[in-house]
Design a protein around this motif. Structure first.
Motif, short mmCIF file in Angstrom:
data_model
loop_
_atom_site.label_atom_id
_atom_site.label_comp_id
_atom_site.label_asym_id
_atom_site.label_seq_id
_atom_site.Cartn_x
_atom_site.Cartn_y
_atom_site.Cartn_z
N HIS A 28 19.39 -35.36 21.57
CA HIS A 28 19.73 -33.93 21.68
C HIS A 28 20.32 -33.42 20.36
O HIS A 28 20.00 -32.33 19.91
N GLU A 60 17.64 -33.01 17.74
CA GLU A 60 16.85 -31.81 17.96
C GLU A 60 17.62 -30.57 17.53
O GLU A 60 17.08 -29.64 16.94
N MET A 61 18.91 -30.59 17.83
CA MET A 61 19.75 -29.45 17.49
C MET A 61 19.84 -29.28 15.97
O MET A 61 19.69 -28.17 15.45
N GLN A 102 16.61 -27.94 14.69
CA GLN A 102 16.42 -26.51 14.99
C GLN A 102 17.31 -25.65 14.10
O GLN A 102 16.93 -24.55 13.71
N MET A 103 18.49 -26.17 13.78
CA MET A 103 19.36 -25.40 12.89
C MET A 103 18.77 -25.30 11.50
O MET A 103 18.85 -24.26 10.85
N LYS A 116 16.11 -22.83 11.68
CA LYS A 116 16.67 -21.48 11.76
C LYS A 116 17.03 -20.98 10.36
O LYS A 116 16.82 -19.81 10.03
N GLN A 123 12.65 -20.97 13.39
CA GLN A 123 13.02 -21.60 14.65
C GLN A 123 11.99 -21.34 15.75
O GLN A 123 11.70 -22.21 16.56
N ALA A 124 11.42 -20.15 15.73
CA ALA A 124 10.47 -19.80 16.79
C ALA A 124 9.21 -20.66 16.73
O ALA A 124 8.50 -20.81 17.72
N ALA A 163 9.15 -23.85 16.14
CA ALA A 163 9.55 -25.26 16.20
C ALA A 163 8.50 -26.13 16.88
O ALA A 163 8.25 -27.25 16.47
N TYR A 164 7.88 -25.61 17.93
CA TYR A 164 6.95 -26.47 18.68
C TYR A 164 5.50 -26.22 18.32
O TYR A 164 4.60 -26.63 19.04
N GLU A 222 27.26 -27.50 19.28
CA GLU A 222 27.10 -28.10 20.61
C GLU A 222 28.34 -27.82 21.47
O GLU A 222 28.21 -27.51 22.65
N HIS A 277 27.95 -24.46 22.79
CA HIS A 277 26.96 -24.39 23.87
C HIS A 277 27.55 -24.93 25.17
O HIS A 277 27.31 -24.39 26.26
N THR A 315 22.96 -21.33 15.48
CA THR A 315 21.90 -20.84 16.35
C THR A 315 22.44 -20.70 17.76
O THR A 315 23.19 -21.55 18.23
N ARG A 351 20.76 -20.33 20.69
CA ARG A 351 20.10 -21.11 21.73
C ARG A 351 18.97 -21.92 21.09
O ARG A 351 18.47 -21.56 20.04
N LEU A 352 18.63 -22.97 21.74
CA LEU A 352 17.55 -23.80 21.23
C LEU A 352 16.23 -23.31 21.81
O LEU A 352 16.16 -22.89 22.96
N VAL A 353 15.21 -23.37 21.00
CA VAL A 353 13.88 -23.03 21.49
C VAL A 353 13.38 -24.23 22.28
O VAL A 353 13.43 -25.37 21.80
N SER A 354 12.93 -23.99 23.49
CA SER A 354 12.47 -25.11 24.29
C SER A 354 10.97 -25.25 24.14
O SER A 354 10.28 -24.29 23.82
N PRO A 355 10.46 -26.47 24.33
CA PRO A 355 9.03 -26.67 24.15
C PRO A 355 8.23 -25.82 25.13
O PRO A 355 8.67 -25.58 26.24
N PRO A 356 7.07 -25.34 24.67
CA PRO A 356 6.24 -24.52 25.55
C PRO A 356 5.80 -25.35 26.75
O PRO A 356 5.54 -26.55 26.62
#
Lengths: 260, 377
Positions: free
Chosen positions: A117, A120-121, A124-125, A128, A133-134, A136-137, B71, B74, B101, B103-108
């Motif tokens: 976790h 991943e954080m 993502q930071m 960002k 960030q958008a 990411a996947y 964290e 959050h 940030t 919130r975290l972007v979650s996987p689609p």
């Protein structure tokens, strides 16, 4: 701290096999500055970069990163140098089979004990910070050229390097994206205190970001000018430097072009 | 300076439920890793309505340290509590502003399986039908253009064709011969052992000749060519496709099929019968060697071979090789041209070229076996 050299290149000669591309290269990069290596196509600026990040062994000379000679460094010593540097390659060199996020978190997964976790954080930071960030996947193949370069910078930032090497960051980008990238470089340099070494030939971004530059030339095979970009543009009497900064044709080529 | 390479944290909760978390030391990748689980676990359990993080003694903070602070935030948000980070040094606050940030972007969410078995069947049928249509149109296109080239041989790029023929043919002679020799030896050895019981080891030559000429020679050569050249074609054309070289040909007005596929097809069609002959010849040499070991005189062996080898067997085998060659080159090139994008795409199409090439060759061999049976060949 600003004047402390973080990279020292001493009496370097570089090339391939018997072909010498560059010789008598001596310069220093100071802590926290944005340093640009300029030169026309084929002048050996990418060769110089490859030597500085250890992808290629120099024919002669020494390259010191924070006092460690990377030419002779091996094993643990070499790894500790690698942890200090990040490299963003010309075309991004993102791993195409992984998402952008995995690209950024790869080094963290390999070299730290942080929980998933957390990794991943952090990733993502970093994304960002480069405004991605958008995405990411997304897969690298779904990104535009500018986004790929920014993702590459985010990946280079993943391990919090002290020095970031960028190979032609704005080549092939439109002026707006290129300006945004310059903005990002300035921001990272200012906020994170990262030292940048940028290989480029884009005039606008040289004037915007670079504190100091050196220019290498194909004919001279060495550094033909060093200093602040504005000063070089206004005061240099070296014809090659003048041509470069004023976008002039080589006198000979100019003539043939006109008579064609 | 107070430069320790450790990070510590201390968590206290007063009677009002207010939490106080004191962080100190270096918050880097290594130290944060040990801190992360313990401190976040504590915070989640405590569910304090108000948390004060005192970060005045944090001397270093990198991306991992920042992530830890984020964290905490959050966790507090998820618990419906408040958080205040105090005394963080200004340079770290700047970092925080850059990286923070919310919130975290979650996987689609991956689209769920297409409503069960029936949907899957439909999807599969649709895919196969499309694939089949593509293959049919490709076959037609290639055959039409091959016919054109036969009528106007100058339209073919002979230089490319010769280079490909050298790579796929001349360079493969060694391995093809070796394979033939080994198969001939093994076949002779295995059958001779059984036939000897009946004193019939002379007839081993008959068996090896028929099997080699009718079946194994052409089939083994085709299998070899599929894995050696079919894969190479798919990889070459796939790389060209990925590098947009195929698009460049198209916009230059050069037909990719004419330019890329036909030279490969013609080259393979030219070399595969020759390679098969080499394979068969070396197979016979291997067989002869074993016969010699089993004390069959070479004159008798030669006589048996000449008697057993009929022209129908020989040419029946060779005719097959042309069909195999067409399949190998055609499938290799088609898979190459079908290559998608991304670094795994070339690998995928190479795999597909070899797998479907082998299946096609073996299926075609089966069809030949049935056809020859009814034709009485």
């Amino acid at each position: 701290m600003a004047d402390e050299p973080i990279i020292q290149v001493k009496d370097l000669a570089a090339g391939y096999g018997d072909t010498v591309v560059l010789q008598d290269i001596n310069f220093e990069v100071r802590m926290g500055e944005i340093f640009a290596i300029l030169g026309g196509s084929g002048s050996g600026k990418t060769t110089l970069l490859k030597n500085m990040i250890g992808l290629q062994k120099p024919l002669r000379g020494a390259i010191l990163i924070e006092g460690t000679d990377i030419v002779t460094a091996e094993g643990e010593q070499w790894l500790s140098v690698l942890k200090k540097i990040g490299v963003a390659y010309q075309s991004g060199a993102l791993f195409g089979s992984m998402t952008v996020l995995t690209n950024v978190s790869l080094a963290l997964e390999e070299f730290t004990d942080l929980p998933r976790h957390a990794i991943e954080m952090i990733a993502q930071m970093k994304l960002k910070a480069v405004g991605l960030q958008a995405a990411a996947y997304k897969m690298p193949s779904e990104l535009s050229g500018g986004m790929r370069k920014r993702a590459a910078i985010a990946r280079a930032l993943a391990m919090d390097p002290k020095i970031l090497f960028l190979d032609e960051p704005s080549a092939g980008l439109d002026p707006i994206t290129s300006a945004q990238l310059d903005e990002l470089i300035l921001e990272l340099s200012h906020d994170l205190g990262i030292t940048f070494v940028i290989v480029t030939h884009e005039l606008p971004s040289i004037f915007t970001v670079a504190d100091r530059v050196i220019m290498v030339d194909k004919e001279a095979k060495t550094i033909v000018a060093a200093g602040k970009p504005q000063e070089l543009r206004d005061n240099s009497d070296n014809p090659v430097v003048r041509q470069f900064f004023h976008r002039q044709l080589n006198p000979l080529e100019a003539k043939t072009d006109l008579h064609r | 300076m107070e430069d320790t390479d450790k990070a510590t944290f201390d968590f206290q909760q007063d009677e009002n439920g207010q939490g106080r978390l004191i962080l100190a030391g270096r918050l880097d990748r290594d130290t944060t890793a040990s801190l992360w689980r313990r401190s976040t676990h504590l915070l989640r359990q405590a569910r304090v309505p108000r948390l004060i993080v005192q970060a005045g003694d944090v001397v270093y903070c990198d991306g991992a340290g920042l992530a830890l602070l984020v964290e905490y935030r959050h966790i507090q948000q998820a618990n419906g509590g408040q958080i205040e980070i105090r005394d963080l040094r200004p340079q770290f606050q700047q970092l925080m502003a850059l990286f923070q940030t919310d919130r975290l972007v979650s996987p689609p969410k991956s689209p769920g399986p297409v409503s069960g078995t029936i949907g899957g069947l439909g999807k599969w049928t649709h895919g196969s039908a499309r694939e089949m249509m593509m293959e049919t149109s490709f076959t037609g296109e290639v055959l039409a253009k091959l016919l054109k080239v036969l009528l106007h041989p100058r339209a073919l790029r002979w230089k490319d064709t010769l280079i490909i023929a050298e790579k796929a043919g001349a360079n493969a002679i060694g391995i093809t011969g070796l394979l033939g020799f080994l198969i001939g030896t093994i076949l002779a050895f295995q059958t001779a052992a059984a036939m000897r019981k009946f004193g019939a080891e002379v007839f081993v030559a008959d068996l090896v000749v028929v099997v080699l000429f009718r079946e194994l020679g052409p089939l083994l050569t085709a299998v070899l060519l599929t894995s050696r050249s079919g894969s190479a074609f798919a990889a070459e054309l796939g790389t060209m496709k990925v590098n947009e070289e195929v698009d460049a040909l198209f916009t230059m007005g050069v037909d990719p099929v004419q330019f890329l596929v036909l030279p490969r097809l013609v080259a393979v069609l030219c070399v595969i019968p020759l390679l098969t002959l080499f394979n068969e010849l070396l197979g016979l040499v291997g067989c002869g060697l074993v016969m010699g070991i089993w004390d069959v005189p070479s004159s008798i062996f030669m006589e048996r071979i000449c008697r057993a080898a009929t022209l129908t067997d020989f040419f029946g085998g060779l005719v097959k090789t042309f069909v195999f060659g067409g399949l190998i080159a055609g499938i290799g090139c088609l898979r190459g041209l079908q290559t998608g994008t991304g670094p795994t795409a070339v690998g995928d199409s190479t795999t597909r070229a070899v797998v479907s090439g082998l299946i096609a060759v073996i299926a075609a061999d089966g069809v030949f076996a049935v056809a020859y049976y009814y034709l009485g060949i």
